[in-house]
Design an enzyme around this catalytic site. Structure first.
Site, PDB file in Angstrom:
ATOM      1  N   GLY A  43      -0.299 -12.766   9.710  1.00 51.50           N
ATOM      2  CA  GLY A  43      -1.103 -12.123  10.753  1.00 51.50           C
ATOM      3  C   GLY A  43      -0.631 -10.694  10.936  1.00 51.50           C
ATOM      4  O   GLY A  43       0.459 -10.341  10.479  1.00 51.50           O
ATOM      5  N   GLN A  96       0.930   3.836  -0.838  1.00 51.74           N
ATOM      6  CA  GLN A  96       0.139   3.333  -1.974  1.00 51.74           C
ATOM      7  C   GLN A  96       0.853   2.158  -2.659  1.00 51.74           C
ATOM      8  O   GLN A  96       1.612   1.461  -1.997  1.00 51.74           O
ATOM      9  CB  GLN A  96      -0.157   4.454  -2.982  1.00 51.74           C
ATOM     10  CG  GLN A  96      -1.134   5.502  -2.475  1.00 51.74           C
ATOM     11  CD  GLN A  96      -0.461   6.704  -1.839  1.00 51.74           C
ATOM     12  OE1 GLN A  96       0.626   7.068  -2.200  1.00 51.74           O
ATOM     13  NE2 GLN A  96      -1.133   7.315  -0.891  1.00 51.74           N
ATOM     14  N   GLY A 132      -2.592   4.998   4.864  1.00 54.12           N
ATOM     15  CA  GLY A 132      -2.906   4.624   6.240  1.00 54.12           C
ATOM     16  C   GLY A 132      -2.204   3.327   6.559  1.00 54.12           C
ATOM     17  O   GLY A 132      -2.680   2.260   6.226  1.00 54.12           O
ATOM     18  N   HIS A 133      -1.018   3.431   7.154  1.00 56.31           N
ATOM     19  CA  HIS A 133      -0.285   2.213   7.499  1.00 56.31           C
ATOM     20  C   HIS A 133      -0.709   1.737   8.879  1.00 56.31           C
ATOM     21  O   HIS A 133      -0.645   2.487   9.847  1.00 56.31           O
ATOM     22  CB  HIS A 133       1.226   2.480   7.500  1.00 56.31           C
ATOM     23  CG  HIS A 133       1.776   2.685   6.124  1.00 56.31           C
ATOM     24  ND1 HIS A 133       3.032   3.142   5.882  1.00 56.31           N
ATOM     25  CD2 HIS A 133       1.220   2.486   4.923  1.00 56.31           C
ATOM     26  CE1 HIS A 133       3.235   3.206   4.588  1.00 56.31           C
ATOM     27  NE2 HIS A 133       2.146   2.816   3.977  1.00 56.31           N
ATOM     28  N   LYS A 193       2.076  -2.895   4.050  1.00 53.11           N
ATOM     29  CA  LYS A 193       3.436  -2.337   4.125  1.00 53.11           C
ATOM     30  C   LYS A 193       3.788  -1.901   5.535  1.00 53.11           C
ATOM     31  O   LYS A 193       4.905  -2.085   5.994  1.00 53.11           O
ATOM     32  CB  LYS A 193       3.567  -1.120   3.185  1.00 53.11           C
ATOM     33  CG  LYS A 193       3.444  -1.465   1.724  1.00 53.11           C
ATOM     34  CD  LYS A 193       3.535  -0.230   0.859  1.00 53.11           C
ATOM     35  CE  LYS A 193       2.372   0.709   1.024  1.00 53.11           C
ATOM     36  NZ  LYS A 193       1.081   0.184   0.597  1.00 53.11           N
ATOM     37  N   GLY A 194       2.801  -1.292   6.239  1.00 48.51           N
ATOM     38  CA  GLY A 194       3.058  -0.754   7.574  1.00 48.51           C
ATOM     39  C   GLY A 194       3.631  -1.810   8.502  1.00 48.51           C
ATOM     40  O   GLY A 194       4.638  -1.598   9.172  1.00 48.51           O
ATOM     41  N   ARG A 208     -13.646   2.969   3.782  1.00 49.43           N
ATOM     42  CA  ARG A 208     -14.320   2.504   2.562  1.00 49.43           C
ATOM     43  C   ARG A 208     -14.064   1.017   2.335  1.00 49.43           C
ATOM     44  O   ARG A 208     -12.937   0.549   2.505  1.00 49.43           O
ATOM     45  CB  ARG A 208     -13.740   3.234   1.330  1.00 49.43           C
ATOM     46  CG  ARG A 208     -14.218   4.645   1.170  1.00 49.43           C
ATOM     47  CD  ARG A 208     -13.925   5.173  -0.228  1.00 49.43           C
ATOM     48  NE  ARG A 208     -12.535   5.575  -0.403  1.00 49.43           N
ATOM     49  CZ  ARG A 208     -12.062   6.162  -1.509  1.00 49.43           C
ATOM     50  NH1 ARG A 208     -12.852   6.410  -2.532  1.00 49.43           N
ATOM     51  NH2 ARG A 208     -10.800   6.506  -1.601  1.00 49.43           N
ATOM     52  N   ASP A 231      -2.382  -0.839   0.203  1.00 48.01           N
ATOM     53  CA  ASP A 231      -2.952  -1.631   1.306  1.00 48.01           C
ATOM     54  C   ASP A 231      -2.422  -3.056   1.351  1.00 48.01           C
ATOM     55  O   ASP A 231      -3.122  -3.986   1.750  1.00 48.01           O
ATOM     56  CB  ASP A 231      -4.494  -1.670   1.233  1.00 48.01           C
ATOM     57  CG  ASP A 231      -5.089  -0.284   1.125  1.00 48.01           C
ATOM     58  OD1 ASP A 231      -4.678   0.581   1.920  1.00 48.01           O
ATOM     59  OD2 ASP A 231      -5.940  -0.064   0.247  1.00 48.01           O
TER      60      ASP A 231
HETATM   61  P1  GDP Z   1      -0.565  -0.650   4.103  1.00 41.95           P
HETATM   62  O1  GDP Z   1      -1.170   0.651   3.720  1.00 41.95           O
HETATM   63  O2  GDP Z   1       0.112  -1.317   2.960  1.00 41.95           O
HETATM   64  O3  GDP Z   1       0.304  -0.562   5.330  1.00 41.95           O
HETATM   65  O4  GDP Z   1      -1.749  -1.625   4.471  1.00 41.95           O
HETATM   66  P2  GDP Z   1      -2.899  -1.373   5.534  1.00 41.95           P
HETATM   67  O5  GDP Z   1      -2.304  -1.062   6.839  1.00 41.95           O
HETATM   68  O6  GDP Z   1      -3.919  -0.454   5.016  1.00 41.95           O
HETATM   69  O7  GDP Z   1      -3.608  -2.781   5.531  1.00 41.95           O
HETATM   70  C1  GDP Z   1      -3.065  -3.833   6.076  1.00 41.95           C
HETATM   71  C2  GDP Z   1      -4.011  -4.408   7.095  1.00 41.95           C
HETATM   72  O8  GDP Z   1      -3.749  -5.770   7.204  1.00 41.95           O
HETATM   73  C3  GDP Z   1      -3.807  -3.844   8.486  1.00 41.95           C
HETATM   74  O9  GDP Z   1      -5.019  -3.893   9.190  1.00 41.95           O
HETATM   75  C4  GDP Z   1      -2.773  -4.785   9.085  1.00 41.95           C
HETATM   76  O10 GDP Z   1      -2.813  -4.865  10.506  1.00 41.95           O
HETATM   77  C5  GDP Z   1      -3.204  -6.076   8.477  1.00 41.95           C
HETATM   78  N1  GDP Z   1      -2.142  -7.042   8.173  1.00 41.95           N
HETATM   79  C6  GDP Z   1      -0.864  -6.811   7.782  1.00 41.95           C
HETATM   80  N2  GDP Z   1      -0.244  -7.987   7.496  1.00 41.95           N
HETATM   81  C7  GDP Z   1      -1.179  -8.964   7.720  1.00 41.95           C
HETATM   82  C8  GDP Z   1      -1.166 -10.380   7.563  1.00 41.95           C
HETATM   83  O11 GDP Z   1      -0.192 -10.999   7.161  1.00 41.95           O
HETATM   84  N3  GDP Z   1      -2.338 -11.018   7.865  1.00 41.95           N
HETATM   85  C9  GDP Z   1      -3.451 -10.384   8.293  1.00 41.95           C
HETATM   86  N4  GDP Z   1      -4.541 -11.099   8.562  1.00 41.95           N
HETATM   87  N5  GDP Z   1      -3.495  -9.048   8.416  1.00 41.95           N
HETATM   88  C10 GDP Z   1      -2.383  -8.358   8.130  1.00 41.95           C
END
Ligand code: GDP
Length: 427
Positions: A416, A225, A40-41, A16-17, A304, A13
């Site tokens: 962001g 992950q 879940g990206h 990465k997405g 969760r 989390d």
């Molecule tokens: P992943 O599994 O590594 O892709 O991470 P997730 O998608 O589960 O969690 C990342 C969350 O943070 C998502 O809701 C993204 O839209 C958000 N996000 C990603 N980069 C940033 C950031 O630099 N700042 C903020 N505030 N949110 C971010």
């Protein structure tokens, strides 16, 4: 841009997405090589938000080839739901831009059932799985009794394989868990139909990737992950069932390791973890809830609440070293705005000794005391900043101080969720 791997350098989390989506603009192929649909990206494009589970993030860029490689555990039900959902929103997904490995292992209904039942059986000792059958499917792969995508496409092989699998799994479900068995005819029907729908996407993706490399393609390997959840190098047994770093690529794709290129880690400016297991820098007090609310730290797939805490230099340095990273990307720096001074974990102490390296056995983390350094916080909103020198001095200072403590340069900052909310530092 040469081929590269983007991996999570914490417990997943890390955002990465969003980063993969940003980098996908400059590559020809995006490849998922491990894990299942528990990932879940989240990608935000304009005002649209997409949560991708199995389909690589490159699908949101027209003209990219997206590959679900052999190391991924494919749940055909969820994959087809995801494809249908994207198509319904106007995203083009077809055999030209989505390729699925014939060698990938399939998650069946019996894997999901056994996942949930095993967690119930473990009680207090549960691992905290998402109950999606990923662990049991990987276990069958290692035990050489799994069925692969190529088996879904051949009715006779599917029937023979499911017959053997269900004979064993059903006796376990009935005798040990005292639950009703699964019915062969029904399962055969369901998975036979799913196989027929997937068939146009299926191929020898390893051969396709090697050929693409020979033709000069640049490939982005997208990990799911995080490295601290790696089956071999994470906090076993509180890990996922696959190799989550650059280590997962050769086995999980059929692409030679010599051609992978760079490995870029992604880490948040703080730290989160989902499920059970050690998390030394976890913040149990009210500041943990503040972080959770400020960063919307709730699972993209499960909803969760995530456990929240501070950036852990010891764990991060380990993750980057393990992957030979010459750079990393810090995400969610904007979330720390207005949260006061920021603690950073720099060492662990236990039984009179102090250590700065991550231990091989998680029991060494039991009752560990974490040594923190407090860094000055800032109150300004960072989300509109696009140049490093325009960040408030305390935020700039935080980044530079962390970079120095970790010993690996930060090549990009994310401030962001949107594609354009990045600050480049020479990736
Ligand atoms: P992943 O599994 O590594 O892709 O991470 P997730 O998608 O589960 O969690 C990342 C969350 O943070 C998502 O809701 C993204 O839209 C958000 N996000 C990603 N980069 C940033 C950031 O630099 N700042 C903020 N505030 N949110 C971010």
């Amino acid at each position: 841009m040469p081929s590269l791997c983007v991996f999570g350098a914490q417990w997943g989390d890390e955002g990465k997405g969003k980063i993969i989506d940003h980098l996908a603009a400059d590559v020809s192929h995006v490849v998922r090589y491990q894990g299942g649909s528990n990932a879940g990206h989240t990608v935000v494009v304009g005002s649209e938000k997409y949560v991708l589970h199995l389909v690589p993030s490159g699908v949101l860029h027209p003209g990219k080839v997206n590959v679900i490689a052999n190391g991924v555990a494919v749940d055909p039900v969820l994959l087809l739901e995801e494809i249908d959902g994207l198509v319904a929103r106007g995203v083009a997904v077809g055999p030209n831009n989505l390729r699925i490995s014939a060698r990938a292992h399939v998650i069946f209904q019996h894997h999901r059932r056994l996942d949930a039942l095993a967690e119930r059986w473990r009680g207090e000792g549960r691992i905290g799985t998402t109950g999606r059958g990923i662990g049991p499917a990987y276990a069958d792969k290692a035990a050489r009794v799994g069925l692969r995508v190529c088996d879904l496409l051949d009715r006779d092989r599917l029937e023979a394989g499911l017959r053997v699998a269900l004979a064993e799994k059903n006796s376990f479900i009935q005798a040990v868990h005292k639950e009703a068995p699964l019915e062969l005819g029904e399962q055969l029907d369901v998975y036979g139909r799913l196989g027929a729908r997937l068939e146009p996407f299926v191929g020898d993706t390893g051969a396709e990737l090697r050929a693409a490399h020979r033709a000069g393609a640049n490939i982005l390997f997208e990990a799911a992950q995080g490295v601290m959840l790696d089956l071999d190098h994470g906090t076993y047994p509180y890990v996922t069932s696959s190799n989550t770093g650059v280590d997962g690529i050769p086995a999980g794709t059929g692409f030679p390791p010599q051609h992978i290129g760079r490995a870029i880690g992604i880490a948040k400016a703080y730290c989160t973890r989902v499920g059970e297991g050690p998390f030394p820098s976890e913040e149990h007090g009210p500041r943990g809830s503040e972080l959770r609310e400020a960063g919307h730290e709730y699972g993209a797939t499960t909803g969760r609440p995530r456990r929240c805490g501070w950036l852990d230099v010891v764990a991060l340095r380990y993750a980057l070293e393990l992957n030979g990273s010459d750079g990393w990307i810090m995400t969610n720096l904007d979330v720390l705005s207005g949260l006061g001074d920021v603690p950073v974990a720099v060492a662990y102490r236990r039984g009179g000794s102090r250590f700065e390296t991550f231990p091989a056995h998680w029991s060494s983390l039991d009752g560990v005391e974490v040594e923190y350094v407090q860094r000055p916080g800032w109150t300004e909103d960072l989300t509109a900043v696009r140049r490093f020198e325009d960040l408030p001095p305390a935020a700039r200072n935080y980044v530079e101080w962390v970079e120095n403590a970790v010993g690996v340069p930060i090549r990009m900052l994310s401030i962001g969720p949107r594609r354009d909310q990045v600050i480049h530092r020479g990736l």
